[in-house]
Design a protein around this motif. Structure first.
Motif, PDB file in Angstrom:
ATOM      1  N   ASP A  67       0.528  -1.192   0.178  1.00 48.39           N
ATOM      2  CA  ASP A  67      -0.415  -0.333   0.274  1.00 48.39           C
ATOM      3  C   ASP A  67       1.216   0.940   0.314  1.00 48.39           C
ATOM      4  O   ASP A  67       1.494   1.237   0.676  1.00 48.39           O
ATOM      5  CB  ASP A  67      -0.561  -0.142   1.313  1.00 48.39           C
ATOM      6  N   GLN A  68       1.102   1.888  -1.244  1.00 47.71           N
ATOM      7  CA  GLN A  68       1.927   3.148  -1.137  1.00 47.71           C
ATOM      8  C   GLN A  68       1.378   4.356  -0.115  1.00 47.71           C
ATOM      9  O   GLN A  68       2.660   4.917   0.144  1.00 47.71           O
ATOM     10  CB  GLN A  68       2.018   3.601  -2.942  1.00 47.71           C
ATOM     11  N   ILE A  69       0.189   4.499  -0.117  1.00 49.36           N
ATOM     12  CA  ILE A  69      -0.172   5.420   0.640  1.00 49.36           C
ATOM     13  C   ILE A  69       0.037   5.132   2.315  1.00 49.36           C
ATOM     14  O   ILE A  69       0.836   5.517   2.791  1.00 49.36           O
ATOM     15  CB  ILE A  69      -2.137   5.458   0.686  1.00 49.36           C
ATOM     16  N   GLU A  70       0.314   3.684   2.371  1.00 47.54           N
ATOM     17  CA  GLU A  70       1.071   3.610   4.250  1.00 47.54           C
ATOM     18  C   GLU A  70       1.959   3.817   3.697  1.00 47.54           C
ATOM     19  O   GLU A  70       3.002   4.261   5.065  1.00 47.54           O
ATOM     20  CB  GLU A  70       0.525   1.908   3.833  1.00 47.54           C
ATOM     21  N   ALA A  71       2.785   2.910   2.144  1.00 46.62           N
ATOM     22  CA  ALA A  71       3.754   3.539   2.551  1.00 46.62           C
ATOM     23  C   ALA A  71       4.578   5.105   2.465  1.00 46.62           C
ATOM     24  O   ALA A  71       5.744   5.716   3.277  1.00 46.62           O
ATOM     25  CB  ALA A  71       4.571   3.413   1.636  1.00 46.62           C
ATOM     26  N   LEU A  72       3.592   5.920   2.227  1.00 47.36           N
ATOM     27  CA  LEU A  72       4.109   7.680   2.758  1.00 47.36           C
ATOM     28  C   LEU A  72       3.617   8.057   3.517  1.00 47.36           C
ATOM     29  O   LEU A  72       4.611   9.406   4.361  1.00 47.36           O
ATOM     30  CB  LEU A  72       3.730   8.292   1.066  1.00 47.36           C
ATOM     31  N   THR A  73       3.113   7.964   4.918  1.00 48.42           N
ATOM     32  CA  THR A  73       2.534   8.081   5.308  1.00 48.42           C
ATOM     33  C   THR A  73       3.718   7.693   6.702  1.00 48.42           C
ATOM     34  O   THR A  73       3.538   8.136   7.709  1.00 48.42           O
ATOM     35  CB  THR A  73       0.997   7.594   5.926  1.00 48.42           C
ATOM     36  N   LEU A  74       3.984   6.445   6.813  1.00 41.11           N
ATOM     37  CA  LEU A  74       4.581   5.742   7.852  1.00 41.11           C
ATOM     38  C   LEU A  74       6.012   6.574   8.057  1.00 41.11           C
ATOM     39  O   LEU A  74       6.674   6.527   8.708  1.00 41.11           O
ATOM     40  CB  LEU A  74       4.038   4.488   7.657  1.00 41.11           C
ATOM     41  N   SER A  75       6.256   6.255   7.034  1.00 38.74           N
ATOM     42  CA  SER A  75       8.640   5.921   6.547  1.00 38.74           C
ATOM     43  C   SER A  75       9.088   7.007   7.277  1.00 38.74           C
ATOM     44  O   SER A  75       7.779   8.408   7.153  1.00 38.74           O
ATOM     45  CB  SER A  75       8.443   5.239   5.624  1.00 38.74           C
ATOM     46  N   THR A  76      10.067   7.031   7.549  1.00 37.54           N
ATOM     47  CA  THR A  76      10.785   8.187   7.335  1.00 37.54           C
ATOM     48  C   THR A  76      11.378   8.337   5.851  1.00 37.54           C
ATOM     49  O   THR A  76      12.379   9.403   4.921  1.00 37.54           O
ATOM     50  CB  THR A  76      12.343   8.152   8.334  1.00 37.54           C
ATOM     51  N   ARG A  77      12.422   6.764   5.094  1.00 40.28           N
ATOM     52  CA  ARG A  77      12.629   6.668   3.756  1.00 40.28           C
ATOM     53  C   ARG A  77      11.303   5.238   3.431  1.00 40.28           C
ATOM     54  O   ARG A  77      11.144   4.284   4.454  1.00 40.28           O
ATOM     55  CB  ARG A  77      14.114   6.404   3.877  1.00 40.28           C
ATOM     56  N   VAL A  90      15.468  -2.983  -6.247  1.00 42.14           N
ATOM     57  CA  VAL A  90      15.420  -1.593  -5.349  1.00 42.14           C
ATOM     58  C   VAL A  90      15.404  -0.474  -6.430  1.00 42.14           C
ATOM     59  O   VAL A  90      16.689   0.215  -6.873  1.00 42.14           O
ATOM     60  CB  VAL A  90      15.926  -0.723  -4.325  1.00 42.14           C
ATOM     61  N   GLN A  91      14.725   0.220  -6.843  1.00 36.49           N
ATOM     62  CA  GLN A  91      14.155   1.115  -7.401  1.00 36.49           C
ATOM     63  C   GLN A  91      14.471   2.594  -7.426  1.00 36.49           C
ATOM     64  O   GLN A  91      14.920   3.183  -8.426  1.00 36.49           O
ATOM     65  CB  GLN A  91      12.722   1.318  -8.431  1.00 36.49           C
ATOM     66  N   GLN A  92      13.626   2.271  -6.136  1.00 40.62           N
ATOM     67  CA  GLN A  92      14.417   3.956  -5.725  1.00 40.62           C
ATOM     68  C   GLN A  92      14.685   3.873  -4.576  1.00 40.62           C
ATOM     69  O   GLN A  92      13.615   3.281  -3.567  1.00 40.62           O
ATOM     70  CB  GLN A  92      14.071   4.610  -6.289  1.00 40.62           C
ATOM     71  N   LEU A  93      15.461   4.720  -3.538  1.00 38.30           N
ATOM     72  CA  LEU A  93      15.632   4.602  -2.075  1.00 38.30           C
ATOM     73  C   LEU A  93      15.579   6.161  -1.890  1.00 38.30           C
ATOM     74  O   LEU A  93      16.345   6.555  -2.321  1.00 38.30           O
ATOM     75  CB  LEU A  93      17.059   4.189  -2.174  1.00 38.30           C
ATOM     76  N   GLY A  94      15.203   6.574  -0.737  1.00 37.08           N
ATOM     77  CA  GLY A  94      14.869   7.731  -0.847  1.00 37.08           C
ATOM     78  C   GLY A  94      13.283   8.421   0.358  1.00 37.08           C
ATOM     79  O   GLY A  94      12.758   7.834   1.038  1.00 37.08           O
ATOM     80  N   THR A  95      13.226   9.907   0.818  1.00 30.03           N
ATOM     81  CA  THR A  95      12.344   9.775   1.679  1.00 30.03           C
ATOM     82  C   THR A  95      11.191   9.459   0.903  1.00 30.03           C
ATOM     83  O   THR A  95      10.997  10.068  -0.299  1.00 30.03           O
ATOM     84  CB  THR A  95      12.842  11.685   2.109  1.00 30.03           C
ATOM     85  N   PRO A  96      10.022   9.972   2.055  1.00 27.07           N
ATOM     86  CA  PRO A  96       8.726   9.754   0.997  1.00 27.07           C
ATOM     87  C   PRO A  96       8.442  11.130  -0.205  1.00 27.07           C
ATOM     88  O   PRO A  96       7.935  11.366  -0.882  1.00 27.07           O
ATOM     89  CB  PRO A  96       7.497  10.073   2.399  1.00 27.07           C
ATOM     90  N   GLN A  97       9.183  12.478   0.801  1.00 30.08           N
ATOM     91  CA  GLN A  97       9.634  13.413   0.000  1.00 30.08           C
ATOM     92  C   GLN A  97       9.878  13.486  -1.920  1.00 30.08           C
ATOM     93  O   GLN A  97       9.685  13.661  -2.422  1.00 30.08           O
ATOM     94  CB  GLN A  97       9.808  15.174   0.153  1.00 30.08           C
ATOM     95  N   GLU A  98      11.199  12.827  -1.510  1.00 26.87           N
ATOM     96  CA  GLU A  98      11.470  12.984  -2.794  1.00 26.87           C
ATOM     97  C   GLU A  98      11.315  11.383  -4.093  1.00 26.87           C
ATOM     98  O   GLU A  98      11.209  12.126  -5.089  1.00 26.87           O
ATOM     99  CB  GLU A  98      13.214  11.919  -2.452  1.00 26.87           C
TER     100      GLU A  98
END
Length: 370
Positions: free
Chosen positions: A193-203, A212-220
């Motif tokens: 669930d990408q909404i879960e990922a964006l709301t919970l994570s620091t990265r 791994v397609q991309q590793l970064g902060t939710p904003q990045e």
């Protein structure tokens, strides 16, 4: 060097390699979310950290100690499963303290730890009940309590909310975030669930096909997706990706896009790095919320471009209205306020925040970096 280091880790089943050279370094106190579609390798990677799956090559280290070949019980990790994995014949209290008992922790210490965790999770009134008498949300709290009571180095969550209904999922998401902010624990969390990922994570580590397609902060991840897969997987509705041609306007690169009636519009870019692409086709990425009516356009943006296009479909969604139109021969979604007067079949002036636009190479599907 991080608190948890995944160093060129691969996983193969026979001749088939399902995880390819995964490199992730997690700092102490970070909340890393592994997100991606089913079969992308995220749960396999989590199981490798836990010791439930062997590493084919590479190394996983916790606090600079190599975990290759170390039994799960000796890794000082705690795992919360999708299925809760509670013992039905034990009370909530017994479920929470079972791991401590197996490690020989004296009963007074077990009871003290249980009471502290139960208070933290607000399940004190449930300690004498059996799991069968609990709701899904209560069972998930108990599963989290069983992990918390051990005070591990790393918490591993394997899609812990996927069995809950939509409202409870949102509530539990908030609880997990509060818990992380309060305790400052190191968490690796798997979800599709990408909404879960964006709301919970620091990265976030966005995974697909074992990479791994991309590793970064939710904003990045959201604002500067590394490729089209990340751009369209992260965000709801997904980023619009539109064929366009790079042209020069007043000495600056711009995107030439085709409207629904065959006419063309020019949308100037904010960055100059696309000048070498003059005359070439690109794929233009625009988030739905950056296409709106002129009155709602971002006042802070220095690059709002307008285009007049026909509205195909309107979809009222409470506080928002989603508007569909054609750009470059593709359906494009615009996200507007609910009170914007939009009517299907009519022409409308759209405002596009080109400061937020990104461009992708159509051959490699990679973002053309500024």
């Amino acid at each position: 060097m991080g608190f948890l280091d995944i160093d060129k880790a691969t996983k193969s089943y026979g001749a088939v390699e399902v995880l390819h050279n995964v490199d992730i370094s997690v700092e102490e106190g970070e909340f890393l979310v592994l997100v991606g579609p089913s079969g992308c390798g995220k749960s396999t990677l989590l199981n490798m950290i836990a010791g439930l799956e062997d590493i084919t090559s590479g190394e996983i280290r916790i606090k600079d100690r190599a975990m290759n070949g170390v039994h799960p019980s000796n890794r000082n990790i705690a795992m919360v499963f999708q299925s809760y994995a509670l013992y039905p014949n034990m009370t909530v209290g017994q479920n929470i303290t079972f791991g401590l008992e197996m490690h020989g922790v004296p009963k007074p210490e077990r009871q003290k730890a249980m009471q502290e965790v139960a208070k933290l999770l607000q399940i004190e009134q449930l300690l004498d009940r059996k799991p069968g008498a609990l709701s899904g949300g209560q069972r998930q709290r108990v599963a989290m309590g069983r992990a918390l009571v051990r005070d591990p180095d790393v918490f591993l969550f394997d899609e812990p909310l996927s069995n809950l209904d939509a409202k409870l999922r949102v509530d539990m998401r908030t609880e997990i975030k509060k818990l992380h902010q309060k305790l400052g624990t190191t968490i690796v969390y798997v979800t599709h669930d990408q909404i879960e990922a964006l709301t919970l994570s620091t990265r976030i580590a966005v995974m697909n096909g074992g990479y791994v397609q991309q590793l970064g902060t939710p904003q990045e991840i959201y604002d500067q997706p590394a490729n089209i897969f990340v751009a369209t997987f992260m965000g709801s509705p997904a980023m619009n990706v539109v064929p366009a041609q790079v042209v020069m306007q007043n000495g600056r690169p711009a995107a030439l896009v085709t409207l629904s009636d065959g006419e063309q519009a020019i949308l100037p870019f904010s960055q100059d790095n696309l000048a070498p692409y003059e005359g070439r086709e690109i794929l233009l990425g625009i988030r739905p919320e950056t296409i709106t009516d002129p009155d709602s356009a971002d006042r802070k943006s220095s690059n709002i471009a307008e285009l007049i296009n026909r509205i195909d479909v309107t979809e009222p969604a409470g506080s928002d209205t989603f508007v569909s139109m054609q750009l470059g021969g593709r359906d494009v979604i615009s996200r507007m306020r609910s009170d914007v007067p939009v009517v299907a079949g009519q022409s409308f002036t759209f405002a596009v925040n080109m400061e937020k636009a990104v461009a992708f190479d159509p051959d490699t599907e990679m973002r053309i970096a500024p």
